[in-house]
Design a protein around this motif. Structure first.
Motif, PDB file in Angstrom:
ATOM      1  N   UNK A 153      -7.048   8.575  14.200  1.00  0.00           N
ATOM      2  CA  UNK A 153      -7.913   9.750  14.034  1.00  0.00           C
ATOM      3  C   UNK A 153      -7.379  10.681  12.953  1.00  0.00           C
ATOM      4  N   UNK A 154      -6.058  10.904  12.929  1.00  0.00           N
ATOM      5  CA  UNK A 154      -5.467  11.791  11.925  1.00  0.00           C
ATOM      6  C   UNK A 154      -5.656  11.219  10.519  1.00  0.00           C
ATOM      7  N   UNK A 155      -5.445   9.922  10.369  1.00  0.00           N
ATOM      8  CA  UNK A 155      -5.601   9.271   9.059  1.00  0.00           C
ATOM      9  C   UNK A 155      -7.059   9.296   8.611  1.00  0.00           C
ATOM     10  N   UNK A 156      -7.968   9.058   9.531  1.00  0.00           N
ATOM     11  CA  UNK A 156      -9.392   9.102   9.203  1.00  0.00           C
ATOM     12  C   UNK A 156      -9.801  10.498   8.753  1.00  0.00           C
ATOM     13  N   UNK A 157      -9.347  11.503   9.476  1.00  0.00           N
ATOM     14  CA  UNK A 157      -9.675  12.891   9.118  1.00  0.00           C
ATOM     15  C   UNK A 157      -9.091  13.256   7.751  1.00  0.00           C
TER      16      UNK A 157
ATOM     17  N   UNK B 100     -11.137  11.606   5.029  1.00  0.00           N
ATOM     18  CA  UNK B 100     -12.397  12.329   4.828  1.00  0.00           C
ATOM     19  C   UNK B 100     -12.167  13.639   4.089  1.00  0.00           C
ATOM     20  N   UNK B 101     -11.103  14.343   4.443  1.00  0.00           N
ATOM     21  CA  UNK B 101     -10.802  15.613   3.782  1.00  0.00           C
ATOM     22  C   UNK B 101     -10.541  15.408   2.294  1.00  0.00           C
ATOM     23  N   UNK B 102      -9.744  14.391   1.971  1.00  0.00           N
ATOM     24  CA  UNK B 102      -9.372  14.141   0.576  1.00  0.00           C
ATOM     25  C   UNK B 102     -10.418  13.331  -0.176  1.00  0.00           C
TER      26      UNK B 102
ATOM     27  N   UNK C 292      -3.316   7.881   2.079  1.00  0.00           N
ATOM     28  CA  UNK C 292      -2.169   7.025   2.407  1.00  0.00           C
ATOM     29  C   UNK C 292      -0.886   7.596   1.810  1.00  0.00           C
ATOM     30  N   UNK C 293      -0.953   8.125   0.614  1.00  0.00           N
ATOM     31  CA  UNK C 293       0.249   8.700  -0.005  1.00  0.00           C
ATOM     32  C   UNK C 293       0.717   9.937   0.754  1.00  0.00           C
ATOM     33  N   UNK C 294      -0.207  10.729   1.257  1.00  0.00           N
ATOM     34  CA  UNK C 294       0.161  11.882   2.087  1.00  0.00           C
ATOM     35  C   UNK C 294       0.813  11.400   3.383  1.00  0.00           C
ATOM     36  N   UNK C 295       0.225  10.386   3.996  1.00  0.00           N
ATOM     37  CA  UNK C 295       0.767   9.826   5.232  1.00  0.00           C
ATOM     38  C   UNK C 295       2.146   9.223   4.970  1.00  0.00           C
ATOM     39  N   UNK C 296       2.295   8.579   3.816  1.00  0.00           N
ATOM     40  CA  UNK C 296       3.568   7.966   3.445  1.00  0.00           C
ATOM     41  C   UNK C 296       4.681   9.011   3.390  1.00  0.00           C
ATOM     42  N   UNK C 297       4.361  10.198   2.882  1.00  0.00           N
ATOM     43  CA  UNK C 297       5.356  11.267   2.858  1.00  0.00           C
ATOM     44  C   UNK C 297       5.775  11.650   4.273  1.00  0.00           C
ATOM     45  N   UNK C 298       4.813  11.702   5.186  1.00  0.00           N
ATOM     46  CA  UNK C 298       5.111  12.017   6.585  1.00  0.00           C
ATOM     47  C   UNK C 298       5.950  10.902   7.220  1.00  0.00           C
ATOM     48  N   UNK C 299       5.611   9.667   6.918  1.00  0.00           N
ATOM     49  CA  UNK C 299       6.367   8.529   7.442  1.00  0.00           C
ATOM     50  C   UNK C 299       7.807   8.575   6.937  1.00  0.00           C
ATOM     51  N   UNK C 300       7.972   8.815   5.656  1.00  0.00           N
ATOM     52  CA  UNK C 300       9.317   8.902   5.090  1.00  0.00           C
ATOM     53  C   UNK C 300      10.133  10.010   5.732  1.00  0.00           C
ATOM     54  N   UNK C 301       9.494  11.148   5.970  1.00  0.00           N
ATOM     55  CA  UNK C 301      10.177  12.276   6.609  1.00  0.00           C
ATOM     56  C   UNK C 301      10.604  11.917   8.032  1.00  0.00           C
TER      57      UNK C 301
END
Length: 142
Positions: free
Chosen positions: A91-95, A98-100, A107-116
């Motif tokens: 749900x977070x990735x889908x939202x 949609x926002x971007x 995916x690149x934003x999520x990747x930063x969160x994953x790396x953190x």
């Protein structure tokens, strides 16, 4: 349990790129990887030469992005979203997508969160915190 070496990962992505250029049949995992390889033409030269790829060092000190790590993280995020693990990531990735209005940028934003999340777990000597990871993605929606 599947635990590929870094050489296995590098061979995999180089083979995906070879098959992609030759229009060979891809396995489902190769097809997913192929989509991300297409999104990253800056990596194509590296993926062309398996032997060179195997011998290359991507150290933090060298300040050079590791294309194999980057592509692997794309695949990991795809898998996490497909099975909704950690719970709520789909749900977070889908939202965020949609926002971007751009799945690759999301995916690149999520990747930063994953790396953190991985960095925090390693630094603290604790297991990865999936709930904090999903919350970090949700914060990017605000």
């Amino acid at each position: 349990m599947f635990n590929p070496s870094s050489d296995d990962v590098r061979r995999f992505f180089c083979e995906v790129f070879r098959k992609q250029r030759a229009n060979d049949i891809l396995t489902p995992l190769e097809a997913m990887a192929s989509d991300w390889v297409r999104h990253h033409p800056e990596y194509h030269d590296v993926l062309t030469d398996v032997e060179s790829a195997l011998g290359r060092n991507y150290s933090v000190e060298g300040a050079q992005a590791n294309p194999f790590l980057h592509l692997s993280m794309h695949l990991s995020i795809d898998e996490q979203i497909s099975i909704d693990q950690p719970p709520g990531i789909r749900d977070a990735a889908t939202a965020l997508t949609l926002k971007l209005d751009d799945a690759h940028a999301a995916q690149h934003e999520i990747m930063e969160c994953l790396g953190e999340m991985i960095w925090n777990a390693q630094r603290n000597g604790t297991p990865p915190d999936g709930a904090a990871y999903v919350e970090a993605i949700r914060r990017r929606l605000r």
